[in-house]
Each structure stands twice: as C-alpha cells, then as structure tokens.
Design a protein around this motif. Structure first.
Motif, PDB file in Angstrom:
ATOM      1  N   GLU A 248       0.815  -1.218   0.000  1.00  0.00           N
ATOM      2  CA  GLU A 248       0.000   0.000   0.000  1.00  0.00           C
ATOM      3  C   GLU A 248       0.847   1.265   0.000  1.00  0.00           C
ATOM      4  OE1 GLU A 248      -3.119  -0.069   2.874  1.00  0.00           O
ATOM      5  OE2 GLU A 248      -4.098  -1.815   1.981  1.00  0.00           O
TER       6      GLU A 248
ATOM      7  N   LEU B 258       0.658   4.093  -2.919  1.00  0.00           N
ATOM      8  CA  LEU B 258       0.349   5.479  -2.575  1.00  0.00           C
ATOM      9  C   LEU B 258       1.516   6.420  -2.846  1.00  0.00           C
ATOM     10  CD1 LEU B 258      -1.663   4.885   0.717  1.00  0.00           C
ATOM     11  CD2 LEU B 258      -2.544   5.486  -1.541  1.00  0.00           C
TER      12      LEU B 258
ATOM     13  N   GLN C 150      -1.138  10.314  -8.128  1.00  0.00           N
ATOM     14  CA  GLN C 150      -2.466   9.857  -8.515  1.00  0.00           C
ATOM     15  C   GLN C 150      -2.613   9.742 -10.024  1.00  0.00           C
ATOM     16  OE1 GLN C 150      -4.954   8.717  -6.567  1.00  0.00           O
ATOM     17  NE2 GLN C 150      -6.029   8.211  -8.456  1.00  0.00           N
TER      18      GLN C 150
ATOM     19  N   GLY D 258      -6.694   5.298  -2.022  1.00  0.00           N
ATOM     20  CA  GLY D 258      -6.186   6.662  -2.189  1.00  0.00           C
ATOM     21  C   GLY D 258      -6.610   7.590  -1.069  1.00  0.00           C
TER      22      GLY D 258
ATOM     23  N   GLN E  29      -6.424   6.980   1.895  1.00  0.00           N
ATOM     24  CA  GLN E  29      -5.528   6.762   3.036  1.00  0.00           C
ATOM     25  C   GLN E  29      -4.125   7.319   2.807  1.00  0.00           C
ATOM     26  OE1 GLN E  29      -6.761   5.397   5.891  1.00  0.00           O
ATOM     27  NE2 GLN E  29      -8.723   5.427   4.785  1.00  0.00           N
ATOM     28  N   ARG E  30      -3.949   8.111   1.765  1.00  0.00           N
ATOM     29  CA  ARG E  30      -2.609   8.614   1.447  1.00  0.00           C
ATOM     30  C   ARG E  30      -1.942   9.319   2.621  1.00  0.00           C
ATOM     31  NH1 ARG E  30      -0.883   8.557  -3.762  1.00  0.00           N
ATOM     32  NH2 ARG E  30      -2.461   7.968  -5.304  1.00  0.00           N
ATOM     33  N   ASP E  31      -2.707  10.137   3.317  1.00  0.00           N
ATOM     34  CA  ASP E  31      -2.134  10.927   4.413  1.00  0.00           C
ATOM     35  C   ASP E  31      -1.915  10.115   5.674  1.00  0.00           C
ATOM     36  OD1 ASP E  31      -2.190  13.125   2.742  1.00  0.00           O
ATOM     37  OD2 ASP E  31      -4.125  13.841   3.501  1.00  0.00           O
TER      38      ASP E  31
ATOM     39  N   THR F  49      -0.851   6.647   5.576  1.00  0.00           N
ATOM     40  CA  THR F  49      -0.035   5.472   5.303  1.00  0.00           C
ATOM     41  C   THR F  49       1.429   5.841   5.459  1.00  0.00           C
ATOM     42  OG1 THR F  49      -1.700   4.616   3.769  1.00  0.00           O
ATOM     43  CG2 THR F  49       0.522   3.698   3.609  1.00  0.00           C
TER      44      THR F  49
END
Length: 602
Positions: free
Chosen positions: A112, A116, A120, A144, A146-148, A150
C-alpha cells in the motif's frame, strides 16, 4: 445437577462440519506451509509496481490471492478454537494462524505505501493501460483516501510484524473470560443446582423470580470482580494500542481512525449520540413502566430482562425455531428462504453450549467457505431472535460472495449489523401479525422494547464509555479499574434514570464486554438497528422494488462506500431521519404495550 456437556458428547448433527474448509488438521498445516512460501515470494515483488501496468496487476492479484488463502486458514483455526477454547490442539492451531497473519502482514506491508507513493495521475494511467486492473478501480480509489495516513514501507512492515503483539491484550481477555473463569453453582427456578455460565446467566435473568435473578447477577459479578484489576490492565493496553496506531498514522483520535478505515463520516457517530440522548426520556418511561407492572418496590439492574408480562409465553426447540425463522423471512422471497434452508441442512450451525465453547453467537466464514453460525442454544424466544439475527449476517455474506469478486467479497463493519437487525425486525412483525393472544402480543412487544433498549440505547451507552476511555488515555489518564468503574456507573445511572437502582456491581459491567476490544465497533449496533427499522418497513410495504433494493444491498459487498450502499437501499445515515423513525416506532410500541400490560394486570 444439570451439567454443561463436554464437546465430545454433543450430537454431531448439532455441530458444524469444518471438513469442507480442510479435510483435517494435516491439510490445514500444509496450507500454512504453502502460505508461508507464497508470502516469501510476494515479498520479492517489492519495488516492481511502477515498472508497468502488467506488473501492477500481477502483484495486486498475487497479494489478494495470498490474503484469500490466509483468511481460509484463519477461519478454520478460529472456528475450531471457538468450539472448545480449552482444547490445547485447537489453541495451537489458532496460535499458528495468528502468527501467520503477522507473517503475511509483514510480507505485504510495503504494497500500500508503494501504491500510494505513485502520483495519482501516474497510478490512474497504469490502471487505464491494463484492462484487467479496471476491476480493482474502486479498491484503488478507496486506498487513495488513506494517502495521508499510510507510512513508509519500512514503517508499515515494522507495525505489521508487531500485529500479533498488539493483539495480545484482546487475546488474553478472551482466554480469561471464555476458558479460565469458573462460575459458581446457583439455583434455577425449580430450586435445582445448575452450573452458572454466561449462556445460562442470560436465561436466569429472565426468570420471574426476583431471588433467582438477584442470585445469578451477584454470582456472576462476584467472579468478574475478582479480576477487575486484570481486566483493567487488558482493556487499558488495548486502548493504548488503538491510540498509538491512530497517532502514528496522523489521525486526530482513535475514533477518527476507526471510522475512517470504514469510510464512515464522523457526523454519523455524533448524530447517533446526540439523538439517543435526546430520547432518554423514552427509556426512562419504559423503565418506570417495568417497575410499575412488575410491582417491585425497587427496580434493580437485574430486573431489566425478565418479561414484564410474566412467564415466557413462547419457547421453541431448535427444530421449531427453524420453521418459524423460515416463515418470518419469507417476505424476502423464495431464493432467500432456499438459502436459509441450505444453512439448516448443511451442518453450518454449531448449536448447543458445551464446556469451553466461546460464549454468545456470531456468523463466520470467508469467501471460499459457506457461512458458519455459532450459537449457544436455549429453548427461548431470545434464541430464536439470535438465530434470525445471525442468519441475517450469513445471508449477507452469501449474497455478497456470490455476486462480487473476491476484492469486494466482504462488507464494511458499518453495514454488517444492518442485515442482521433487519431480520430481527421482520421476525417481530411476523410474530405481531400471527399472535392474537393479548398475553403473547404483550410478550412480543416487551421483547422488542427490550431489544431496542439493549441495542440502540445500551450500545450507544457502550459507545460513550469507549470514546471516553480513549480520550482520557490519550490525555494521559491512567485507566485503573476504579477510574473506569466510576465513569461507567455514573453513565449507567444517566441512561436508566432514577427509576432503577444502579447496583454497585453494574459499575464493573465493562469487565465482561468483549466488544470494547473491537476498536469502535459498538456504535454500529445502534446505527444498524435504527436503519433496519426503516428497511424492514420498506420490505413489509409489499413494494417489490423496495425489497429488491434491500437484496441489492446484500449483494453489494464493498463495491461501493458503505454510506452509498445504504443510500441506494433507501436509508441516508448521514441524517437523523432514520433514527427519528426508529424512536417513533419505539414510542408507538411502548404505548401499545403499556395499554396491554396494564389491562392484563387487572
């Protein structure tokens, strides 16, 4: 003295058959070895995602397949362990499965973060270039979000490798409460000595004899109170784990992290707590009515479960309950009923209580198995409701798994309780339509009101306690047994009002609630029950399009966000309307019950 049977003494027909998962333990161990090898192979794929669209697909498919095999191993081991938690061999299998979860998590933890790390635009270009990736589009869209939150691949691997350690508190609680606690012998209504258990406790609290209820209540809590400091330690550690995970992933709180993982907006939780507190007067009215009809000088916490109308007018053997369930659920159509019958005929249900068996009830299984149901059967209306409730989960699983690919073949916890409680509402309606005896109708209405109290009110109370201890721990407060009991006792008094005596034992109720180890799970029982009220009304309207909309919800799995799935089914859970509908139904049935109960008392 009535004894709880050993596992080996339970008739085979009343046990689930796990051989369709693995023929025997040897096959299970072979699968474990294969998964370990597969995990090592997947780990070598790190760094290859951006090389081509084909690589992205191959790695993604391989990781989903690995998790699919892992789930099968985990389900087999957990079901085997739950049927007898004192079985050393089953404990060993469960331990192997849990260790394997940590191994696989560590081997795939880079995936993941690596996805990420792709911009994008670049990620979407790879998806567009490989037709086989289109079936994963929704998965990538949700990921996507959860980008901030992960971390780097190395950090994710470190956390994943510690997952077994992070789960130690919950495991310790489970072993202590399910296997090690020894409850005393008490007397039933006939004066017979019976071995107290969590399952029998629920039956004794429904006794019409106050002394039986009081004795069971005090006996049960005398055991839990001996270990209250141990339970405070396990729960405090679990809360710290939730808070730690939220902090390292840059969430503002554990609640935000838990709700974000299910893509549920915070407004859903806040609206629930506010609306329930706005309607505590209805609960107080019901509590005061209970005291009046029972004719008790004082109403205690152990008096809240006995039927107000006296001895249960309805009881069912397990075969009888099967037939009633089929009739009640017939409004969902012939295909639904046929699949329920397959569950009854296919040894998918572990029915009776035995020594060491996990308490309570649940629906389990995974994508490549049939749904399985664990029960601790008693010949009671409550057990019929439990059967119908768990069947709702199982049919949700069946329809999801037969209509979605594996990556969407499960569903969010947030929507999980809706299918089960919709079934409960349908059963209530069936009983009210088929039972004309005033005594029976009063009993069914009482059961509904108790169910509403135990789900919407009680679970929201749990949610408030859960949120409070997480907030206090995050602020540096030490979660001692005395600290938690003080808050819980005060909270319980606020919910039930002055009409009930808050017995000192109830302040320690948190010691015996396993759901506090589930990381913000309980509020979803409340939202689910309320949403189910609206859905049941839509199904019972006779409009086939509304019934089909409900069945489509069962088939949706995780192919869309849970809020969107429910909106398509006919319920917008971001607004308080569905909660107000539920409280309106509660008040209407309370009014009908009040009239019936007072007439019957004359």
């Amino acid at each position: 003295m009535k004894q709880i049977p050993e596992r080996a003494a339970v008739p085979e027909a009343l046990t689930w058959d796990l051989t369709p998962i693995y023929a025997d333990d040897a096959a299970f161990k072979q699968a474990v070895a294969a998964i370990k090898a597969q995990a090592k192979q997947v780990a070598t794929k790190q760094g290859q995602l951006a090389e081509s669209a084909g690589d992205l697909y191959e790695v993604t498919a391989a990781i989903f397949d690995l998790n699919r095999q892992l789930e099968k191993v985990y389900v087999y081991a957990s079901l085997k362990n739950d049927q007898d938690t004192s079985d050393a061999n089953a404990q060993a299998l469960s331990g192997q499965a849990e260790s394997l979860v940590a191994t696989v998590a560590a081997a795939t933890s880079w995936y993941e973060p690596e996805v990420l790390a792709l911009p994008q635009v670049a990620l979407q270009a790879l998806i567009d270039a490989e037709p086989r990736l289109t079936e994963y589009q929704h998965f990538f869209d949700v990921l996507g979000e959860q980008r901030d939150h992960t971390l780097s691949a190395a950090e994710e691997k470190l956390l994943a490798g510690a997952s077994d350690i992070f789960g130690a508190s919950a495991k310790t609680y489970s072993v202590l409460s399910d296997a090690d606690l020894k409850f005393p012998v008490v007397q039933d209504e006939a004066g017979n000595d019976v071995q107290l258990s969590e399952g029998l406790y629920g039956v004794l609290l429904q006794s019409t004899q106050p002394k039986v209820r009081e004795q069971a209540f005090k006996a049960l809590y005398s055991v839990y109170q001996q270990f209250r400091h141990t339970f405070a330690s396990t729960l405090s550690s679990e809360v710290k784990t939730h808070n730690f995970s939220a902090e390292v992933r840059h969430y503002g709180s554990a609640r935000e992290a838990a709700m974000s993982s299910n893509n549920v907006p915070a407004v859903v939780y806040d609206t629930l707590v506010k609306t329930v507190n706005d309607h505590l007067d209805s609960l107080h009215k019901y509590v005061n009515l209970r005291k009046e009809i029972l004719g008790l000088p004082e109403l205690h916490m152990y008096d809240l479960y006995t039927p107000i109308t006296g001895e249960p007018s309805l009881s069912y053997t397990y075969p009888e309950a099967q037939q009633e369930a089929l009739k009640a659920l017939s409004v969902l159509g012939p295909d639904y009923v046929a699949n329920v019958q397959k569950m009854f005929d296919g040894r998918a249900i572990d029915v009776v209580e035995n020594k060491g068996k996990r308490t309570g009830a649940y629906s389990g299984g995974m994508y490549d198995t049939k749904p399985y149901i664990l029960l601790n059967w008693q010949d009671s209306l409550e057990s019929l409701f439990t059967l119908v409730h768990e069947m709702g989960h199982s049919m949700h699983s069946h329809y999801t798994r037969t209509n979605q690919p594996y990556q969407y073949g499960d569903y969010s916890i947030f929507v999980a309780e809706i299918a089960s409680t919709t079934n409960e509402n349908l059963l209530t309606d069936y009983l009210l339509k088929t039972q004309t005896d005033p005594q029976v109708r009063a009993y069914v209405l009482n059961h509904y009101l108790d169910g509403f109290k135990g789900t919407v009110y009680r679970q929201t109370q749990f949610a408030e306690f859960e949120d409070y201890i997480h907030q206090q721990a995050a602020a540096g407060e030490t979660l001692t047994a005395d600290f938690m009991s003080k808050f819980y006792g005060d909270l319980n008094q606020r919910y039930y009002g002055d009409g009930v005596i808050s017995d000192p034992q109830i302040a320690d109720e948190w010691t015996r609630i396993p759901h506090f180890y589930y990381d913000y799970y309980v509020y979803q029982y409340s939202t689910g029950f309320a949403a189910a009220t609206t859905l049941a009304q839509r199904i019972l309207s006779g409009d086939a399009t509304k019934r089909d909309a409900y069945l489509n919800y069962l088939k949706s799995g995780s192919s869309a966000l849970p809020i969107e799935v429910m909106q398509k089914a006919g319920v917008d859970m971001t607004k308080p309307d569905y909660l107000e509908t539920a409280f309106k139904t509660f008040d209407e049935r309370l009014a009908e019950f009040s009239k019936l109960a007072r007439e019957l008392k004359k």
